[in-house]
Design a protein around this motif. Structure first.
Motif, PDB file in Angstrom:
ATOM      1  N   GLU A 185       0.825  -1.215   0.000  1.00 40.86           N
ATOM      2  CA  GLU A 185       0.000   0.000   0.000  1.00 40.86           C
ATOM      3  C   GLU A 185       0.856   1.260   0.000  1.00 40.86           C
ATOM      4  O   GLU A 185       0.567   2.217  -0.724  1.00 40.86           O
ATOM      5  N   VAL A 186       1.906   1.265   0.799  1.00 41.85           N
ATOM      6  CA  VAL A 186       2.796   2.434   0.863  1.00 41.85           C
ATOM      7  C   VAL A 186       3.445   2.668  -0.493  1.00 41.85           C
ATOM      8  O   VAL A 186       3.509   3.806  -0.968  1.00 41.85           O
ATOM      9  N   GLU A 187       3.904   1.624  -1.147  1.00 43.48           N
ATOM     10  CA  GLU A 187       4.533   1.765  -2.467  1.00 43.48           C
ATOM     11  C   GLU A 187       3.544   2.256  -3.511  1.00 43.48           C
ATOM     12  O   GLU A 187       3.877   3.083  -4.357  1.00 43.48           O
ATOM     13  N   VAL A 188       2.314   1.735  -3.480  1.00 45.43           N
ATOM     14  CA  VAL A 188       1.297   2.185  -4.434  1.00 45.43           C
ATOM     15  C   VAL A 188       0.990   3.663  -4.224  1.00 45.43           C
ATOM     16  O   VAL A 188       0.909   4.438  -5.189  1.00 45.43           O
ATOM     17  N   LEU A 189       0.833   4.081  -2.973  1.00 47.43           N
ATOM     18  CA  LEU A 189       0.585   5.492  -2.687  1.00 47.43           C
ATOM     19  C   LEU A 189       1.766   6.367  -3.118  1.00 47.43           C
ATOM     20  O   LEU A 189       1.584   7.434  -3.689  1.00 47.43           O
ATOM     21  N   HIS A 190       2.961   5.885  -2.851  1.00 43.29           N
ATOM     22  CA  HIS A 190       4.169   6.614  -3.239  1.00 43.29           C
ATOM     23  C   HIS A 190       4.206   6.813  -4.761  1.00 43.29           C
ATOM     24  O   HIS A 190       4.470   7.915  -5.245  1.00 43.29           O
ATOM     25  N   ASP A 191       3.941   5.762  -5.512  1.00 40.82           N
ATOM     26  CA  ASP A 191       3.927   5.858  -6.965  1.00 40.82           C
ATOM     27  C   ASP A 191       2.827   6.788  -7.456  1.00 40.82           C
ATOM     28  O   ASP A 191       3.019   7.562  -8.388  1.00 40.82           O
ATOM     29  N   ALA A 192       1.634   6.711  -6.813  1.00 39.92           N
ATOM     30  CA  ALA A 192       0.518   7.558  -7.230  1.00 39.92           C
ATOM     31  C   ALA A 192       0.821   9.038  -6.993  1.00 39.92           C
ATOM     32  O   ALA A 192       0.478   9.882  -7.823  1.00 39.92           O
ATOM     33  N   ILE A 193       1.435   9.325  -5.882  1.00 38.58           N
ATOM     34  CA  ILE A 193       1.769  10.717  -5.561  1.00 38.58           C
ATOM     35  C   ILE A 193       2.823  11.275  -6.497  1.00 38.58           C
ATOM     36  O   ILE A 193       2.757  12.421  -6.912  1.00 38.58           O
ATOM     37  N   ASN A 194       3.784  10.447  -6.864  1.00 35.78           N
ATOM     38  CA  ASN A 194       4.910  10.912  -7.706  1.00 35.78           C
ATOM     39  C   ASN A 194       4.655  10.819  -9.195  1.00 35.78           C
ATOM     40  O   ASN A 194       5.528  11.186  -9.978  1.00 35.78           O
TER      41      ASN A 194
END
Length: 103
Positions: free
Chosen positions: A93-102
């Motif tokens: 989840e953290v990686e998906v959010l990180h990718d979505a934000i960037n």
């Protein structure tokens, strides 16, 4: 290239695995409960051989615990496995959010 659906032949064991997996995942029967190949076969109108094969597959998958000449039970939940899966899920989840934000 166009992909088409291929109709696969399902065996009695495949059907039994599907039924049992669904029952176990919906807590019918409850973890720790004894289950019988003969009862499952009679309930679903299958012969014992495909049900036996399904039991073996589900034992290998960690969903059943087969004790030859004793009993087969639905495996109880493993708190260690649950904690591990929660850790992995959270990391994803953290990686998906990180990718979505960037992006």
């Amino acid at each position: 290239m166009r992909l088409t659906k291929v109709k696969l032949r399902r065996t009695g064991a495949d059907i039994a695995v599907e039924y049992l997996e669904d029952a176990i995942l919906t807590l019918k029967p409850l973890p720790g409960s004894k289950i019988s190949e003969a009862e499952i076969a009679a309930k679903w109108g299958l012969s014992r051989q495909p049900v036996h094969e399904a039991f073996v597959r589900l034992d290998s998958a960690g969903m059943l615990n087969i004790q030859p000449q004793k009993a087969t039970t639905v495996r109880k939940f493993s708190l260690v496995a649950i904690a591990t899966l929660r850790f992995i899920w959270r990391a994803i989840e953290v990686e998906v959010l990180h990718d979505a934000i960037n992006h």
